[in-house]
Design an enzyme around this catalytic site. Sequence first.
Site, PDB file in Angstrom:
ATOM      1  N   LYS A  53      -4.998  24.979  52.862  1.00 56.94           N
ATOM      2  CA  LYS A  53      -3.717  25.053  51.999  1.00 56.94           C
ATOM      3  C   LYS A  53      -3.794  26.396  51.135  1.00 56.94           C
ATOM      4  CE  LYS A  53      -2.702  20.150  52.634  1.00 56.94           C
ATOM      5  NZ  LYS A  53      -2.693  19.005  52.275  1.00 56.94           N
ATOM      6  N   GLN A  97      -4.967  15.591  47.337  1.00 55.57           N
ATOM      7  CA  GLN A  97      -5.458  15.399  48.589  1.00 55.57           C
ATOM      8  C   GLN A  97      -5.779  13.888  48.837  1.00 55.57           C
ATOM      9  OE1 GLN A  97      -4.935  17.762  51.060  1.00 55.57           O
ATOM     10  NE2 GLN A  97      -5.904  16.493  52.556  1.00 55.57           N
ATOM     11  N   ASP A 120       4.370  17.255  48.249  1.00 54.51           N
ATOM     12  CA  ASP A 120       4.115  16.488  49.441  1.00 54.51           C
ATOM     13  C   ASP A 120       4.959  15.582  49.905  1.00 54.51           C
ATOM     14  OD1 ASP A 120       1.583  16.977  50.506  1.00 54.51           O
ATOM     15  OD2 ASP A 120       0.631  15.871  49.090  1.00 54.51           O
TER      16      ASP A 120
HETATM   17  N1  GUN Z   1      -4.333  13.748  53.354  1.00 52.81           N
HETATM   18  C1  GUN Z   1      -3.926  14.241  54.910  1.00 52.81           C
HETATM   19  N2  GUN Z   1      -2.763  14.793  54.808  1.00 52.81           N
HETATM   20  C2  GUN Z   1      -2.411  15.054  53.617  1.00 52.81           C
HETATM   21  C3  GUN Z   1      -1.208  15.540  53.336  1.00 52.81           C
HETATM   22  O1  GUN Z   1      -0.313  16.263  53.889  1.00 52.81           O
HETATM   23  N3  GUN Z   1      -1.057  15.611  51.775  1.00 52.81           N
HETATM   24  C4  GUN Z   1      -2.187  15.060  50.998  1.00 52.81           C
HETATM   25  N4  GUN Z   1      -2.399  15.065  49.618  1.00 52.81           N
HETATM   26  N5  GUN Z   1      -3.459  14.304  51.325  1.00 52.81           N
HETATM   27  C5  GUN Z   1      -3.365  14.296  52.910  1.00 52.81           C
END
Ligand code: GUN
Length: 292
Positions: A53, A97, A120
């Site tokens: 990211k 996350q 998200d």
């Molecule tokens: N854990 C796995 N996929 C994601 C996601 O798209 N966003 C977040 N915040 N955590 C994750």
Amino acid sequence: MYSLIDGKATAATIKAEIAERVEEIVKNGGRRPHLVAILVGHDGGSETYVKNKVLACEACGFKSTLIRYEDDITEEELLKKVDELNHDDSVDGFIVQLPLPKHIDEQRINEAIDWKKDVDGFTPVNVGRMSLGLPSFVSATPKGILELLLRYNIPTSGKKCVILGRSNIVGKPMAQLMMQKQWGDSTVVVCHSHSPQLKEETRSADIIIAAIGRPDFVTADMVKPGATVIDVGTTRVPDASRKNGFRLNGDVKFDEVAPLCGFITPVPGGVGPMTICMLMTNTLQAYEQFAK
Ligand code: GUN
């Protein structure tokens, strides 16, 4: 002969489009969009996702900040940071996350995030707004799948779409979006581990979206010739021939299903790269809609 849906190439194109837009903003005196990621603990998968990211932010010309905590952080401390970010005008969007350590209530953290910064698209407000067809942040995986269907000119209106899986992050929002007139406009069936007629449903589907988390679950006898098959599965399967000791396995038995398909996504290189890319489009959207 089937066509492969190249998520990696599509994501690269979209990131280049975003970078171009950001340079235009900066040239006109604007600041760069800013994404913050909170990472708690040292989960291997989460470390990789967050690293990717941050790299995607660089590719798009965004500012990014990674905030790390050890896994003994308290729920109250994390809530305090969320509140701080909610009120920080230099931050356009942030993500916490997942998964979080067991002693932290993920839903409580999620509900504390200001929906205008929830890139998200996981907060109840964004999920509700999306379900009502209102402007919202759409969660990245379903949004990425819609973008692939759109960019590959795959018709969805009036088609039968079968979704395997009913998770909050993929199955449920995907069903909403595929159903809605302004998005998929499809007839949607959602199947899960307790659906008795699952094979009958998939066999008559024009589009199958597999997000069930079971490697090689979708086999050739479940697919109608000419169907589009989207594979969201990314199960880590031990593989001694790989440096890191595992490979990512999709929910679709690719080798036997692909020859039947009109279009199919590979794993890796299909839906995965689009997911992070859609987080970038959501961050740009947050900046353009709400930056002060
Ligand atoms: N854990 C796995 N996929 C994601 C996601 O798209 N966003 C977040 N915040 N955590 C994750």
